[in-house]
Design an enzyme around this catalytic site. Sequence first.
Site, PDB file in Angstrom:
ATOM      1  N   LYS A   8     -18.475 -15.387   4.485  1.00  0.00           N
ATOM      2  CA  LYS A   8     -18.319 -16.405   3.442  1.00  0.00           C
ATOM      3  C   LYS A   8     -16.925 -16.302   2.853  1.00  0.00           C
ATOM      4  CE  LYS A   8     -19.023 -16.810  -1.000  1.00  0.00           C
ATOM      5  NZ  LYS A   8     -17.882 -17.687  -1.352  1.00  0.00           N
ATOM      6  N   GLY A  32     -14.123  -7.855  -3.424  1.00  0.00           N
ATOM      7  CA  GLY A  32     -14.087  -8.691  -4.619  1.00  0.00           C
ATOM      8  C   GLY A  32     -14.193  -7.828  -5.864  1.00  0.00           C
ATOM      9  N   SER A  33     -14.724  -8.400  -6.921  1.00  0.00           N
ATOM     10  CA  SER A  33     -14.779  -7.679  -8.187  1.00  0.00           C
ATOM     11  C   SER A  33     -15.880  -6.617  -8.169  1.00  0.00           C
ATOM     12  CB  SER A  33     -15.050  -8.671  -9.315  1.00  0.00           C
ATOM     13  OG  SER A  33     -16.288  -9.321  -9.097  1.00  0.00           O
ATOM     14  N   GLU A  84     -17.876  -6.053 -10.526  1.00  0.00           N
ATOM     15  CA  GLU A  84     -19.068  -6.694 -11.106  1.00  0.00           C
ATOM     16  C   GLU A  84     -19.931  -7.334  -9.994  1.00  0.00           C
ATOM     17  OE1 GLU A  84     -17.610  -9.745 -13.603  1.00  0.00           O
ATOM     18  OE2 GLU A  84     -19.605 -10.384 -14.244  1.00  0.00           O
ATOM     19  N   GLY A  97     -19.649  -6.722  -6.817  1.00  0.00           N
ATOM     20  CA  GLY A  97     -19.999  -5.648  -5.883  1.00  0.00           C
ATOM     21  C   GLY A  97     -21.360  -5.045  -6.227  1.00  0.00           C
ATOM     22  N   GLU A 130     -15.114  -3.134  -1.125  1.00  0.00           N
ATOM     23  CA  GLU A 130     -13.714  -2.901  -1.521  1.00  0.00           C
ATOM     24  C   GLU A 130     -13.529  -3.660  -2.830  1.00  0.00           C
ATOM     25  OE1 GLU A 130     -10.285  -3.293  -2.378  1.00  0.00           O
ATOM     26  OE2 GLU A 130      -9.736  -4.345  -0.517  1.00  0.00           O
ATOM     27  N   CYS A 134      -5.906  -6.066  -5.843  1.00  0.00           N
ATOM     28  CA  CYS A 134      -6.823  -5.055  -6.389  1.00  0.00           C
ATOM     29  C   CYS A 134      -6.103  -3.729  -6.592  1.00  0.00           C
ATOM     30  CB  CYS A 134      -8.026  -4.896  -5.482  1.00  0.00           C
ATOM     31  SG  CYS A 134      -7.583  -4.766  -3.756  1.00  0.00           S
ATOM     32  N   GLU A 151      -9.224  -4.401 -15.565  1.00  0.00           N
ATOM     33  CA  GLU A 151      -8.417  -5.032 -14.520  1.00  0.00           C
ATOM     34  C   GLU A 151      -8.042  -6.454 -14.961  1.00  0.00           C
ATOM     35  OE1 GLU A 151     -10.350  -5.920 -10.730  1.00  0.00           O
ATOM     36  OE2 GLU A 151      -8.522  -5.298  -9.711  1.00  0.00           O
TER      37      GLU A 151
HETATM   38  P1  ADP Z   1     -12.786 -12.607  -7.960  1.00  0.00           P
HETATM   39  O1  ADP Z   1     -12.854 -11.995  -9.310  1.00  0.00           O
HETATM   40  O2  ADP Z   1     -11.697 -12.084  -7.098  1.00  0.00           O
HETATM   41  O3  ADP Z   1     -12.986 -14.094  -7.929  1.00  0.00           O
HETATM   42  P2  ADP Z   1     -15.479 -12.261  -7.142  1.00  0.00           P
HETATM   43  O4  ADP Z   1     -16.075 -10.925  -6.980  1.00  0.00           O
HETATM   44  O5  ADP Z   1     -15.945 -13.128  -8.242  1.00  0.00           O
HETATM   45  O6  ADP Z   1     -13.961 -11.960  -7.203  1.00  0.00           O
HETATM   46  O7  ADP Z   1     -15.570 -13.108  -5.803  1.00  0.00           O
HETATM   47  C1  ADP Z   1     -15.344 -12.567  -4.532  1.00  0.00           C
HETATM   48  C2  ADP Z   1     -16.247 -13.243  -3.544  1.00  0.00           C
HETATM   49  O8  ADP Z   1     -17.600 -12.980  -3.908  1.00  0.00           O
HETATM   50  C3  ADP Z   1     -16.111 -14.762  -3.482  1.00  0.00           C
HETATM   51  O9  ADP Z   1     -16.234 -15.164  -2.142  1.00  0.00           O
HETATM   52  C4  ADP Z   1     -17.291 -15.231  -4.305  1.00  0.00           C
HETATM   53  O10 ADP Z   1     -17.745 -16.524  -3.956  1.00  0.00           O
HETATM   54  C5  ADP Z   1     -18.326 -14.190  -3.957  1.00  0.00           C
HETATM   55  N1  ADP Z   1     -19.411 -14.059  -4.946  1.00  0.00           N
HETATM   56  C6  ADP Z   1     -19.375 -14.289  -6.259  1.00  0.00           C
HETATM   57  N2  ADP Z   1     -20.590 -14.064  -6.823  1.00  0.00           N
HETATM   58  C7  ADP Z   1     -21.414 -13.671  -5.830  1.00  0.00           C
HETATM   59  C8  ADP Z   1     -22.787 -13.269  -5.753  1.00  0.00           C
HETATM   60  N3  ADP Z   1     -23.561 -13.244  -6.826  1.00  0.00           N
HETATM   61  N4  ADP Z   1     -23.282 -12.923  -4.552  1.00  0.00           N
HETATM   62  C9  ADP Z   1     -22.512 -12.937  -3.447  1.00  0.00           C
HETATM   63  N5  ADP Z   1     -21.227 -13.286  -3.454  1.00  0.00           N
HETATM   64  C10 ADP Z   1     -20.662 -13.659  -4.622  1.00  0.00           C
END
Ligand code: ADP
Length: 453
Positions: free
Chosen positions: A146, A199-200, A202, A204, A221, A255, A352
């Site tokens: 995704k 990603g974040s 949170e 994760g 990561e 990151c 962050e």
């Molecule tokens: P950022 O703060 O860099 O936007 P996120 O962690 O919000 O990082 O997003 C990173 C990825 O995780 C994106 O592809 C986002 O669509 C996806 N994402 C966000 N929320 C969820 C979730 N609840 N479950 C799975 N994937 C998610």
Amino acid sequence: AACEKPDVDAAVAAARRAFDSGPWTKMRPNERSRIIWKIGDLILKYTEELAQLESIDNGKPIAVARGADVVLAADIFHYMAGWATKIEGSVLDLSVHYTPGIEYQAFTRKEPIGVVAQIIPWNFPLLMAAWKLAPVLASGCVVVMKLAEETPMSGLFLAQIMQEAGVPDGVVNMLTGFGETCGAPLAAHPNVDKVAFTGSTEVGKLIVKAASNDLKKVTLELGGKSPNIILEDADLDVAIAGAAMGIFFNHGQACCAGSRLFVQEKIFDKVVAGIADIGKKIKLGPGLDPSTEMGPMVSQTQYDRVSGFLTSGREQGATALCGGKPVTGNGYFIEPTVLVNTNDQMKVVQEEIFGPVLTAMPFKNVDEELIRRANDSLYGLAAGIFTTNINKAHKIANRLKAGTVWVNCYNIFDASMPFGGYKQSGWGREMGHEVLKNYLETKSVCVSLGAAI
Ligand code: ADP
């Protein structure tokens, strides 16, 4: 454009079919290797297309997209092409002795884990896709990825490149969509064997929960708040330029950004003034303008988030030597910012920001206190040390709780060098041969050799 559960189901089903019965899993390692190498070549061939897409979508300067994102993306495929033919187990001489005279011999096989779900962010859209996809292909797995909702274009183009390189249908499946409606059902899908997320921190944690129902393997990561340490014996030209690049590269949307700067007291004023000088001169502008040195934040959300941190820093008493505010008008621009008069407890120092905002703090001695302060973070992704004293460089590097430590440099990445986090910065590593562990199962095959010959 906004895939939901039925699209996720279709993609996972296609991946499952490709894994269970497609040509991919029957291919010899050297055939996979040739395809993976070709992807690397095609990425370089389409440098201009990919760089433009990346710049339009993410906002980064096109020269950076061309020189860093595209080159590093090609590199990881070329590097991983080599590993496809070098995945091996070992032969074990067993000690068990249940029945006198009967001997056993065992060997291990490394087998692809199966259907992998990968979810990536928007800060390095092509590169994050490449870091994740190349080892999947080398290991012989199949994948549903995704892409980030803000930046799906280079990933879709990469899918076309993969088709052109000869990746069979169903092996790589790209989904565009939002986190909750597309990412969440993918991470929880019962037919997925492994989830790899960038990603974040949170999100994760949400991924771990989603994957825990059927105990899928998970690698993560995540975020960082990396310390960058400058000792008084450092080559100041190198240190100042390195610290500036550590925070301003990719608009601080990295990151591993070196966002907490610790400078030895005697040289503090000179160093922070030097970094602020660099910050003031950085030319903001649209990514496609060749003279642009820093583009806008990726989105309104990110612009608001970084602006909020700047307000919080001001309210808690920090002062800006350069920048300090969002640019009003057209675009999500934030001025490169160096904050001083900060302390370790401030929100801007602890959390962050993911923007071009450096918080700088002086320290007196290279001692337990410096190490404690540098490690005083829930994250542990990266760190930097600038010094000309080799003993101190190694001693400090050994004490820092960080997955990568750069000495007299910052933000240097290589396909061979594992990258990932201690503490809440993640589980597992990207790149290097270590990443292959994320996608391989180990099978022990134990053979009775019977009695004497
Ligand atoms: P950022 O703060 O860099 O936007 P996120 O962690 O919000 O990082 O997003 C990173 C990825 O995780 C994106 O592809 C986002 O669509 C996806 N994402 C966000 N929320 C969820 C979730 N609840 N479950 C799975 N994937 C998610």
